[in-house]
Design a protein around this motif. Structure first.
Motif, PDB file in Angstrom:
ATOM      1  N   ALA A 163      55.994 -10.999  69.293  1.00  0.00           N
ATOM      2  CA  ALA A 163      55.832 -12.205  70.093  1.00  0.00           C
ATOM      3  C   ALA A 163      54.439 -12.306  70.710  1.00  0.00           C
ATOM      4  CB  ALA A 163      56.884 -12.254  71.207  1.00  0.00           C
ATOM      5  N   VAL A 164      53.665 -11.237  70.666  1.00  0.00           N
ATOM      6  CA  VAL A 164      52.330 -11.223  71.269  1.00  0.00           C
ATOM      7  C   VAL A 164      51.296 -11.566  70.200  1.00  0.00           C
ATOM      8  CG1 VAL A 164      50.601  -9.836  72.447  1.00  0.00           C
ATOM      9  CG2 VAL A 164      53.025  -9.531  72.984  1.00  0.00           C
ATOM     10  N   PRO A 165      50.515 -12.632  70.374  1.00  0.00           N
ATOM     11  CA  PRO A 165      49.472 -12.962  69.392  1.00  0.00           C
ATOM     12  C   PRO A 165      48.428 -11.840  69.319  1.00  0.00           C
ATOM     13  CG  PRO A 165      49.876 -14.799  70.913  1.00  0.00           C
ATOM     14  CD  PRO A 165      50.580 -13.609  71.470  1.00  0.00           C
ATOM     15  N   ASP A 166      47.962 -11.568  68.123  1.00  0.00           N
ATOM     16  CA  ASP A 166      46.932 -10.544  67.906  1.00  0.00           C
ATOM     17  C   ASP A 166      47.328  -9.198  68.509  1.00  0.00           C
ATOM     18  OD1 ASP A 166      45.098 -12.306  66.575  1.00  0.00           O
ATOM     19  OD2 ASP A 166      44.593 -13.151  68.528  1.00  0.00           O
ATOM     20  N   ALA A 167      48.609  -8.847  68.360  1.00  0.00           N
ATOM     21  CA  ALA A 167      49.087  -7.598  68.956  1.00  0.00           C
ATOM     22  C   ALA A 167      48.349  -6.388  68.373  1.00  0.00           C
ATOM     23  CB  ALA A 167      50.595  -7.462  68.741  1.00  0.00           C
ATOM     24  N   LEU A 168      48.089  -6.398  67.078  1.00  0.00           N
ATOM     25  CA  LEU A 168      47.410  -5.262  66.456  1.00  0.00           C
ATOM     26  C   LEU A 168      46.032  -5.054  67.058  1.00  0.00           C
ATOM     27  CD1 LEU A 168      48.331  -5.872  62.699  1.00  0.00           C
ATOM     28  CD2 LEU A 168      49.373  -4.253  64.279  1.00  0.00           C
ATOM     29  N   ASP A 169      45.290  -6.157  67.248  1.00  0.00           N
ATOM     30  CA  ASP A 169      43.945  -6.029  67.808  1.00  0.00           C
ATOM     31  C   ASP A 169      43.985  -5.675  69.290  1.00  0.00           C
ATOM     32  OD1 ASP A 169      42.197  -6.610  65.548  1.00  0.00           O
ATOM     33  OD2 ASP A 169      43.145  -8.565  65.559  1.00  0.00           O
ATOM     34  N   GLU A 170      45.009  -6.107  70.001  1.00  0.00           N
ATOM     35  CA  GLU A 170      45.146  -5.713  71.407  1.00  0.00           C
ATOM     36  C   GLU A 170      45.331  -4.199  71.509  1.00  0.00           C
ATOM     37  OE1 GLU A 170      44.732  -7.480  73.980  1.00  0.00           O
ATOM     38  OE2 GLU A 170      45.184  -9.592  73.535  1.00  0.00           O
ATOM     39  N   VAL A 171      46.128  -3.617  70.613  1.00  0.00           N
ATOM     40  CA  VAL A 171      46.336  -2.172  70.632  1.00  0.00           C
ATOM     41  C   VAL A 171      45.047  -1.449  70.261  1.00  0.00           C
ATOM     42  CG1 VAL A 171      47.636  -0.269  69.621  1.00  0.00           C
ATOM     43  CG2 VAL A 171      48.786  -2.431  70.115  1.00  0.00           C
ATOM     44  N   ARG A 172      44.336  -1.947  69.256  1.00  0.00           N
ATOM     45  CA  ARG A 172      43.072  -1.309  68.878  1.00  0.00           C
ATOM     46  C   ARG A 172      42.090  -1.341  70.041  1.00  0.00           C
ATOM     47  NH1 ARG A 172      43.935  -4.430  63.875  1.00  0.00           N
ATOM     48  NH2 ARG A 172      44.566  -3.004  62.216  1.00  0.00           N
ATOM     49  N   ASN A 173      42.034  -2.452  70.762  1.00  0.00           N
ATOM     50  CA  ASN A 173      41.153  -2.527  71.921  1.00  0.00           C
ATOM     51  C   ASN A 173      41.533  -1.497  72.971  1.00  0.00           C
ATOM     52  OD1 ASN A 173      39.919  -4.637  70.642  1.00  0.00           O
ATOM     53  ND2 ASN A 173      40.320  -6.157  72.219  1.00  0.00           N
ATOM     54  N   ALA A 174      42.829  -1.349  73.214  1.00  0.00           N
ATOM     55  CA  ALA A 174      43.284  -0.373  74.201  1.00  0.00           C
ATOM     56  C   ALA A 174      42.926   1.044  73.768  1.00  0.00           C
ATOM     57  CB  ALA A 174      44.793  -0.506  74.404  1.00  0.00           C
ATOM     58  N   ALA A 175      43.034   1.327  72.473  1.00  0.00           N
ATOM     59  CA  ALA A 175      42.705   2.664  71.983  1.00  0.00           C
ATOM     60  C   ALA A 175      41.220   2.963  72.139  1.00  0.00           C
ATOM     61  CB  ALA A 175      43.118   2.788  70.517  1.00  0.00           C
ATOM     62  N   VAL A 176      40.372   2.007  71.807  1.00  0.00           N
ATOM     63  CA  VAL A 176      38.930   2.216  71.933  1.00  0.00           C
ATOM     64  C   VAL A 176      38.542   2.390  73.392  1.00  0.00           C
ATOM     65  CG1 VAL A 176      36.682   1.131  71.600  1.00  0.00           C
ATOM     66  CG2 VAL A 176      38.375   1.068  69.770  1.00  0.00           C
ATOM     67  N   ALA A 177      39.208   1.675  74.280  1.00  0.00           N
ATOM     68  CA  ALA A 177      38.921   1.826  75.706  1.00  0.00           C
ATOM     69  C   ALA A 177      39.257   3.232  76.195  1.00  0.00           C
ATOM     70  CB  ALA A 177      39.698   0.783  76.510  1.00  0.00           C
ATOM     71  N   ILE A 178      40.276   3.855  75.592  1.00  0.00           N
ATOM     72  CA  ILE A 178      40.638   5.227  75.952  1.00  0.00           C
ATOM     73  C   ILE A 178      39.629   6.217  75.376  1.00  0.00           C
ATOM     74  CG2 ILE A 178      42.390   7.019  75.695  1.00  0.00           C
ATOM     75  CD1 ILE A 178      44.466   4.735  75.530  1.00  0.00           C
ATOM     76  N   ASP A 179      39.313   6.059  74.090  1.00  0.00           N
ATOM     77  CA  ASP A 179      38.390   6.968  73.413  1.00  0.00           C
ATOM     78  C   ASP A 179      37.901   6.283  72.142  1.00  0.00           C
ATOM     79  OD1 ASP A 179      37.011   8.960  72.106  1.00  0.00           O
ATOM     80  OD2 ASP A 179      38.466  10.528  72.562  1.00  0.00           O
ATOM     81  N   PRO A 180      36.590   6.045  72.016  1.00  0.00           N
ATOM     82  CA  PRO A 180      36.079   5.366  70.795  1.00  0.00           C
ATOM     83  C   PRO A 180      36.337   6.146  69.513  1.00  0.00           C
ATOM     84  CG  PRO A 180      34.427   5.380  72.553  1.00  0.00           C
ATOM     85  CD  PRO A 180      35.527   6.292  72.985  1.00  0.00           C
ATOM     86  N   LEU A 181      36.632   7.454  69.621  1.00  0.00           N
ATOM     87  CA  LEU A 181      36.822   8.268  68.423  1.00  0.00           C
ATOM     88  C   LEU A 181      38.267   8.304  67.950  1.00  0.00           C
ATOM     89  CD1 LEU A 181      34.457  11.300  69.069  1.00  0.00           C
ATOM     90  CD2 LEU A 181      33.970   9.110  67.989  1.00  0.00           C
ATOM     91  N   ILE A 182      39.156   7.583  68.618  1.00  0.00           N
ATOM     92  CA  ILE A 182      40.532   7.475  68.120  1.00  0.00           C
ATOM     93  C   ILE A 182      40.518   6.657  66.835  1.00  0.00           C
ATOM     94  CG2 ILE A 182      42.816   6.505  68.567  1.00  0.00           C
ATOM     95  CD1 ILE A 182      42.475   7.156  71.483  1.00  0.00           C
ATOM     96  N   ARG A 183      41.094   7.219  65.778  1.00  0.00           N
ATOM     97  CA  ARG A 183      41.164   6.521  64.496  1.00  0.00           C
ATOM     98  C   ARG A 183      42.487   5.773  64.406  1.00  0.00           C
ATOM     99  NH1 ARG A 183      37.828   8.164  60.597  1.00  0.00           N
ATOM    100  NH2 ARG A 183      38.286   6.084  59.855  1.00  0.00           N
ATOM    101  N   THR A 184      42.418   4.514  63.986  1.00  0.00           N
ATOM    102  CA  THR A 184      43.608   3.661  63.931  1.00  0.00           C
ATOM    103  C   THR A 184      43.873   3.247  62.486  1.00  0.00           C
ATOM    104  OG1 THR A 184      43.098   2.812  66.124  1.00  0.00           O
ATOM    105  CG2 THR A 184      44.701   1.581  64.829  1.00  0.00           C
ATOM    106  N   TRP A 185      45.116   3.409  62.043  1.00  0.00           N
ATOM    107  CA  TRP A 185      45.510   3.035  60.687  1.00  0.00           C
ATOM    108  C   TRP A 185      46.701   2.102  60.763  1.00  0.00           C
ATOM    109  CZ3 TRP A 185      41.925   5.118  57.592  1.00  0.00           C
ATOM    110  CH2 TRP A 185      41.306   6.300  57.998  1.00  0.00           C
ATOM    111  N   GLU A 186      46.625   1.019  60.026  1.00  0.00           N
ATOM    112  CA  GLU A 186      47.760   0.097  59.965  1.00  0.00           C
ATOM    113  C   GLU A 186      48.694   0.531  58.841  1.00  0.00           C
ATOM    114  OE1 GLU A 186      48.770  -4.670  59.407  1.00  0.00           O
ATOM    115  OE2 GLU A 186      46.698  -3.975  59.439  1.00  0.00           O
ATOM    116  N   TRP A 187      49.973   0.530  59.128  1.00  0.00           N
ATOM    117  CA  TRP A 187      50.959   0.942  58.132  1.00  0.00           C
ATOM    118  C   TRP A 187      51.215  -0.166  57.119  1.00  0.00           C
ATOM    119  CZ3 TRP A 187      55.721   4.304  59.789  1.00  0.00           C
ATOM    120  CH2 TRP A 187      55.261   5.573  60.166  1.00  0.00           C
ATOM    121  N   GLU A 188      51.341   0.245  55.885  1.00  0.00           N
ATOM    122  CA  GLU A 188      51.754  -0.632  54.795  1.00  0.00           C
ATOM    123  C   GLU A 188      52.880   0.053  54.037  1.00  0.00           C
ATOM    124  OE1 GLU A 188      50.685  -3.605  54.324  1.00  0.00           O
ATOM    125  OE2 GLU A 188      48.866  -3.663  55.555  1.00  0.00           O
ATOM    126  N   SER A 189      53.853  -0.728  53.608  1.00  0.00           N
ATOM    127  CA  SER A 189      54.980  -0.137  52.896  1.00  0.00           C
ATOM    128  C   SER A 189      54.600   0.298  51.482  1.00  0.00           C
ATOM    129  CB  SER A 189      56.152  -1.118  52.835  1.00  0.00           C
ATOM    130  OG  SER A 189      55.741  -2.338  52.226  1.00  0.00           O
TER     131      SER A 189
END
Length: 784
Positions: A622-648
């Motif tokens: 229900a949240v627009p751009d939820a994936l990018d919101e999470v990526r932003n939160a991760a970078v704010a915690i630590d720029p070296l956190i690697r983020t991968w989107e799951w695909e089936s």
């Protein structure tokens, strides 16, 4: 004698060329229409000839900026800084399904290597960006991305450091990277670029077949359109040649004059095509199609291929003209074609598709395991089958319209016109029919072999959408809690993994350990009850030793040491008496999880240095751009956190590249189809301008004439699309069987492609309505 013959040929060809440019306003209009149609095809052929240059340029720049696997420095986390060393961290990310290449850089010496395209290193808190990324960051669409890249832009990356004009790349200054050097995310390098030549990978024969068929299917409609364009104004040309017969030229001379006209028109078309190509080359930097962009300097046609185009187009124009005149008897008193033409014969038209099938038949069932496909047989077979459409369609149109009867006035006008000139109507839709047939065959081929290059990842995207891998020095508890509160997050599961051994020194037996809170552990196994401090063991059926090692009261060791290494502080830990068995979930978040499952309270205090930590995030739809919101939160915690989107599922990179190339090429061909059809439609209307004006002068309603034009378009295109459907399905089935795959027809995709072809024709017809209205004015009866 020979010189006299050559001189006569030269004079006749020159006379034909003069007719092209000295025929008054009508001659110039005809020449421009022909040149425009030929020029569009030539521009696309030159673009194809430039593909080797484009691919080599992109590959060279991609290799030049490589900073992984290029030397010993980055592979050794204990390496020492030098005057030439550079610390670089991988911070690639993704924004609204666009990949962004990011690096943090920290030079350690005065001679540290600069990344390609970068004039000087950015200071900490600053970054240099690609032009496309700068544009995105400055736009309203880049709001969330600006939050993720909180650096001040101080420069632009040059072309040497980018693979395309739409490349999204940045280099940001950093400090303190030496403390986080791990040889993976953070590396120490002394140069950029590939250090050794990569071994050439063996390409799957099916992928080679796909590539070959894509090129043939995309280029065949171009050749058909060029052949159609050189016949613009054919009726007026034949009447002019009849006048030449009246003043004394023989039949051979008139054919040479016609060849001279075609030659001049095609040469003019080469000039137009070169102009179109150069114009498109200049605007290429601002165009991105399906994520692919190029630099204008990359669009340099291969000299040999460009020469082939320059020779083949005029030769084809002359050949098509001479072949077309074989069915026309030009006499001093007129053109016999204005009488009822002889019925077309079918037998020789069937030879083309049958010959194509004969060439492809020996390769049925070959697949990937039985050797490579013969490229000459594949090319010849596909070309013959597709060109069979151009041979069969005139016969089908003629046979069909000959049986049409009475109807409304607009219907009678259209039918009579088609009965008199069915060949012209068939030529207009030949290109679109060939393109649709090729598209259907390619769709079947891609669908048939897709399973070969697609595999399941085993990941359930309903359980998690993002996987965030923490650096080794990251605090999993704090990161997991912050991410749980981030916008767009529905749930998180923070898990850490490590191993324990049976002995403190030189161990030979190991046991996997997974650490998390109770909610996270329940994502892996079925746990009846759980509280902090509990320990569970999940037996591994494939490794019976797990049960003996994971026994209550057994002592195991974290971070054991080996002979010859510096002494380590091994952490001994005795499995508590309350260790319970758990059963792994069939839909485990991590398939294949076994060994020890520990809540965080059960983990020994000194054993956390060797943990690999990952946070799995399920986003809120229900949240627009939820994936990018999470990526932003991760970078704010630590720029070296690697983020991968799951695909089936995931597809082989080469297969994906071929499909992307097909989409880009199909887009270019579709534009050519529309433009060429519009030119062809306007040319036919221009040929009938006086007739239309005469009908209006005698009281025929414009609405009736407009409907007649629509019928004249609808009947041939319906027949053409029906033939394209039959040939496309046949060719697709043969190609699929050549790969040893099962033949299946996705009717939704097939009908959608047929609908796209019909939609292009409808759009072109609609665009031709305003010129039609102007041509129906009484002023059209004026003549010179």
């Amino acid at each position: 004698m020979r010189s006299a013959v050559v001189g006569q040929w030269y004079r006749d060809l020159a006379m034909g060329a003069r007719f092209t440019f000295t025929g008054g306003r009508e001659g110039w209009v005809r020449a421009v229409l022909t040149a425009f149609g030929v020029g569009l095809g030539v521009a696309l052929l030159l673009l194809t000839a430039a593909l080797p240059s484009v691919l080599s340029g992109r590959d060279a720049r991609e290799a030049a900026r490589q900073d992984r696997g290029i030397g010993y420095l980055q592979n050794n986390a204990e390496s020492k800084p030098t005057d030439r060393s550079l610390l670089i961290a991988d911070t690639d990310t993704e924004y609204r399904y666009q990949e962004i290449r990011g690096r943090l850089v920290e030079p350690e010496g005065a001679d540290a290597p600069l990344p390609p395209g970068v004039a000087e290193f950015p200071a900490p808190g600053e970054m240099v960006v690609s032009p496309a990324l700068a544009e995105l960051l400055g736009s309203d669409d880049g709001r969330l991305l600006r939050e993720r890249l909180p650096y001040r832009t101080v420069g632009t990356i040059g072309q040497d450091g980018l693979i395309g004009s739409g490349d999204l790349t940045y280099y940001a200054g950093a400090e303190g990277l030496a403390e986080r050097l791990d040889g993976s995310v953070v590396a120490r390098i002394d140069r950029f670029g590939s250090s050794t030549d990569q071994p050439e990978q063996e390409v799957d024969p099916v992928l080679l077949l796909l590539t070959l068929v894509v090129f043939v299917v995309l280029l065949t409609p171009v050749a058909v359109f060029i052949a159609t364009a050189v016949r613009f104004g054919g009726e007026r040309r034949d009447r002019r040649l009849a006048a030449l017969r009246l003043v004394g030229s023989d039949s051979r001379m008139t054919r040479r004059i016609a060849a001279g006209e075609a030659l001049a028109g095609s040469v003019l078309g080469l000039l137009f095509g070169t102009g179109f190509f150069l114009l498109g080359r200049e605007v290429a930097a601002s165009v991105e199609v399906f994520g692919v962009s190029v630099f204008p300097s990359d669009l340099n046609p291969s000299p040999s291929l460009a020469l082939l185009v320059a020779l083949a187009v005029p030769a084809a124009a002359v050949l098509v003209t001479l072949v077309a005149l074989r069915g026309v008897v030009i006499e001093p008193l007129g053109v016999v074609r204005t009488a009822r033409p002889a019925r077309r014969r079918l037998w020789w038209r069937l030879l083309l598709p049958l010959g194509g099938l004969a060439l492809l038949y020996p390769m049925l069932g070959q697949g990937s395991e039985n050797g490579e496909f013969n490229e000459y047989l594949v090319t010849g077979g596909v070309v013959l089958l597709l060109c069979g459409i151009t041979a069969l369609l005139p016969w089908i149109v003629e046979a069909f319209v000959a049986r049409l009867g009475a109807g409304a006035l607009s219907w009678q006008l259209a039918v009579r016109r088609l009965q008199l000139s069915s060949g012209s109507a068939a030529r207009m839709v030949n290109g679109i029919a060939v393109a649709v047939a090729g598209a259907i065959a390619l769709q079947m081929l891609f669908a048939g072999v897709e399973g070969r290059f697609t595999e399941s990842t085993g990941k359930d995207t309903s359980r998690a959408r993002l996987e965030l891998v923490l650096p080794q020095d990251g605090s999993i508890g704090a990161v997991g809690e912050k991410l749980r509160r981030a916008k767009g997050v529905a749930a998180t599961a923070a898990l850490s993994t490590t191993q324990v051994s049976a002995t403190a020194k030189d161990p030979e037996r190991w046991l996997g350990v997974t650490v998390g809170d109770c909610a996270a552990l329940r994502e892996l196994a079925r746990i009846p009850s759980c509280r902090d401090g509990d320990v569970f063991v999940v037996p591994d059926p494939a490794d019976p030793a797990t049960a003996s090692l994971a026994t209550a009261g057994r002592t195991v060791y974290f971070d054991p040491s080996y002979s010859g290494e510096e002494p380590r502080a091994e952490t001994a830990w005795k499995l508590p008496a309350g260790t319970r068995k758990a059963t792994g979930r069939a839909d485990s978040l991590r398939p294949g999880t076994s060994g020890l499952l520990l809540t965080r309270g059960a983990l020994p205090a000194k054993s956390g240095s060797d943990l690999s930590s990952t946070v799995y995030v399920r986003t809120d739809p229900a949240v627009p751009d939820a994936l990018d919101e999470v990526r932003n939160a991760a970078v704010a915690i630590d720029p070296l956190i690697r983020t991968w989107e799951w695909e089936s599922t995931q597809q082989a990179e080469q297969f994906t590249d071929i499909r992307t190339g097909l989409l880009v090429g199909a887009t270019a061909v579709l534009v050519l189809i529309g433009a060429s059809l519009l030119v062809s439609q306007l040319e036919q209307l221009r040929e009938r301008r006086k007739l239309l004006s005469a009908l209006v002068a005698f009281g025929t309603r414009r609405r009736t004439l407009g409907l007649s034009v629509l019928w004249q378009t609808a009947i041939p295109i319906t027949l053409g699309l029906a033939l394209a459907l039959a040939v496309g399905l046949t060719l697709g089935a043969v190609l699929v069987r050549m790969t040893s795959a099962d033949v299946a027809v996705d009717w939704a995709s097939v009908l959608s492609m047929t609908g796209i072809g019909a939609g292009v024709v409808v759009l072109v017809t609609a665009l031709s309505m305003p010129p039609l209205v102007r041509m129906m004015r009484p002023e059209g009866l004026r003549t010179e």
